[in-house]
Enzyme design. Structure first.
Site, PDB file in Angstrom:
ATOM      1  N   PHE A 151       0.880  -1.270  -0.096  1.00  0.00           N
ATOM      2  CA  PHE A 151      -0.120  -0.093  -0.021  1.00  0.00           C
ATOM      3  C   PHE A 151       0.867   1.335   0.157  1.00  0.00           C
ATOM      4  CE2 PHE A 151      -1.917   2.969   3.504  1.00  0.00           C
ATOM      5  CZ  PHE A 151      -2.469   3.483   2.574  1.00  0.00           C
ATOM      6  N   ASN A 194      19.439  -7.074   6.218  1.00  0.00           N
ATOM      7  CA  ASN A 194      20.068  -7.200   4.825  1.00  0.00           C
ATOM      8  C   ASN A 194      20.194  -5.853   4.124  1.00  0.00           C
ATOM      9  OD1 ASN A 194      20.517  -9.701   4.806  1.00  0.00           O
ATOM     10  ND2 ASN A 194      18.611 -10.573   4.466  1.00  0.00           N
ATOM     11  N   ALA A 252      11.142   2.332   7.763  1.00  0.00           N
ATOM     12  CA  ALA A 252       9.769   2.589   7.921  1.00  0.00           C
ATOM     13  C   ALA A 252       9.451   2.140   9.282  1.00  0.00           C
ATOM     14  CB  ALA A 252       8.879   2.003   6.909  1.00  0.00           C
ATOM     15  N   TYR A 312       4.914  -7.645  15.782  1.00  0.00           N
ATOM     16  CA  TYR A 312       4.966  -6.249  15.026  1.00  0.00           C
ATOM     17  C   TYR A 312       5.856  -5.434  15.571  1.00  0.00           C
ATOM     18  CZ  TYR A 312       3.872  -2.641  11.820  1.00  0.00           C
ATOM     19  OH  TYR A 312       3.925  -1.431  10.859  1.00  0.00           O
TER      20      TYR A 312
END
Ligand code: UDP
Length: 329
Positions: A19, A107, A122, A153
């Site tokens: 998104f 990475n 982010a 999360y």
């Protein structure tokens, strides 16, 4: 061969088919940059990149950030967005969510180190957890349940922030951390479980809106174009400390339900469901740092943003995942 403006950058975006990632790619290409998008297409879809697929300055690779990545040539900026972001998605894929934040961020920081690129992580308002300070400034350390279901999360993103700062301090990588509060707009999957797509989808189908708990919990919703603009400004700034990006108008979930019903027209009613575990009670960013260091603030009001999202859903955008052509990249 197209000519390059002196400010044209070579940019890598992870989570490019998602998104926010796809809107970010649109913006970067429109600004004249060359973009390489990466996505494993687990929650993103190539439909989001339809407008860019044929563009000379955009390329795409199906790639999972948990696997090491390299590419030929110069890279100036890396935006690391790859991670399931809706509670429904990350609760369904708890381990891949943690690893996307841990291995994926490692990475991409290694790529930034090799290429001497600016690296923007982010991050999220979830780093504040069920906040005890309100509104939340960047200096607040948060109140996160480290072993609750949402921790995959929250703690993943907190680890990603810590790793980002470690690469900055240890290796001198030019890092940025954007703490995104609730973001909304076209291309959110109608069934991704987040509150705005859920309410809009339900109102459009004429079924009751599913309000979790009594609906008195609050959030602040920022339109995706504003968030993308904040991220672009942050990447270009020299600011290594975390910066909140979000709207600072707080509304309750019940108020949101009314706004959606008003925008869609008709009233399909409300149905109360159990409040999920560790659902934050109040969330609203203190955006004074972003205003000061980025000269940034949101421009799109909620009524306008909801209208844009509604128009895209009515036009058939953001269909359910089962209907999406996944993996054509
Ligand atoms: N919520 C709701 N009904 C839904 C989906 C979410 O009432 O169908 C509530 C949820 O409990 C939370 C708020 O809306 O308090 C925002 O949820 P979302 O999943 O969009 O994002 P969060 O901010 O929790 O990550």
């Amino acid at each position: 061969m197209e000519s390059w403006s002196p400010l044209a950058l070579r940019v890598v975006v992870t989570g490019a088919a998602g998104f926010i990632g796809s809107h970010l790619c649109d913006r970067l290409v429109a600004d004249g940059h060359s973009v390489l998008g990466l996505d494993n297409l687990s929650t993103g879809t190539m439909r989001n990149l339809r407008g860019l697929r044929e563009h000379a300055r955009f390329s795409f690779r199906t790639h999972d950030v948990c696997t090491e990545f390299d590419c030929a040539g110069r890279v100036d900026v890396i935006y690391n967005l790859a991670c399931p972001a809706s509670p429904k998605d990350y609760l369904e894929g708890p381990i891949r969510t943690l690893l996307a934040s841990a291995l994926g961020t490692r990475n991409m920081l290694d790529l930034a180190l090799r290429k001497a690129a600016v690296f923007l992580q982010a991050s999220t308002s979830e780093t504040y957890g069920d906040a005890r300070v309100h509104p939340q400034p960047e200096g607040y350390w948060g109140n996160v349940n480290p072993v609750g279901p949402r921790s995959v999360y929250d703690e993943g993103k907190r680890f990603a922030e810590a790793l980002t700062m470690a690469y900055n301090r240890r290796h001198g990588v030019r890092t940025r951390i954007a703490r995104l509060f609730n973001v909304y707009g076209p291309r959110m999957r109608r069934t991704d479980g987040r509150v705005l797509p859920a309410f809009l989808d339900q109102a459009l189908r004429g079924v009751p809106l599913t309000v979790f708990g009594d609906g008195s919990q609050t959030r602040s919703f920022c339109f995706v174009a504003d968030i993308v603009d904040g991220m672009v400004r942050l990447a270009a700034s020299g600011v290594c400390d975390p910066v909140n990006l979000g709207a600072d108008e707080e509304i309750t979930v019940l108020e949101l339900a009314s706004s959606v019903q008003e925008a869609v027209g008709g009233s399909s009613g409300i149905e109360h469901h159990e409040l999920p575990q560790d659902d934050p009670r109040r969330r609203c960013p203190d955006i004074s740092r972003a205003k000061r260091v980025l000269a940034w603030e949101p421009n799109v009001g909620m009524a306008e943003g909801i209208r844009a999202m509604l128009a895209s859903y009515r036009a058939g955008g953001a269909s359910t995942p089962g209907e999406e052509p996944v993996g054509d990249g």
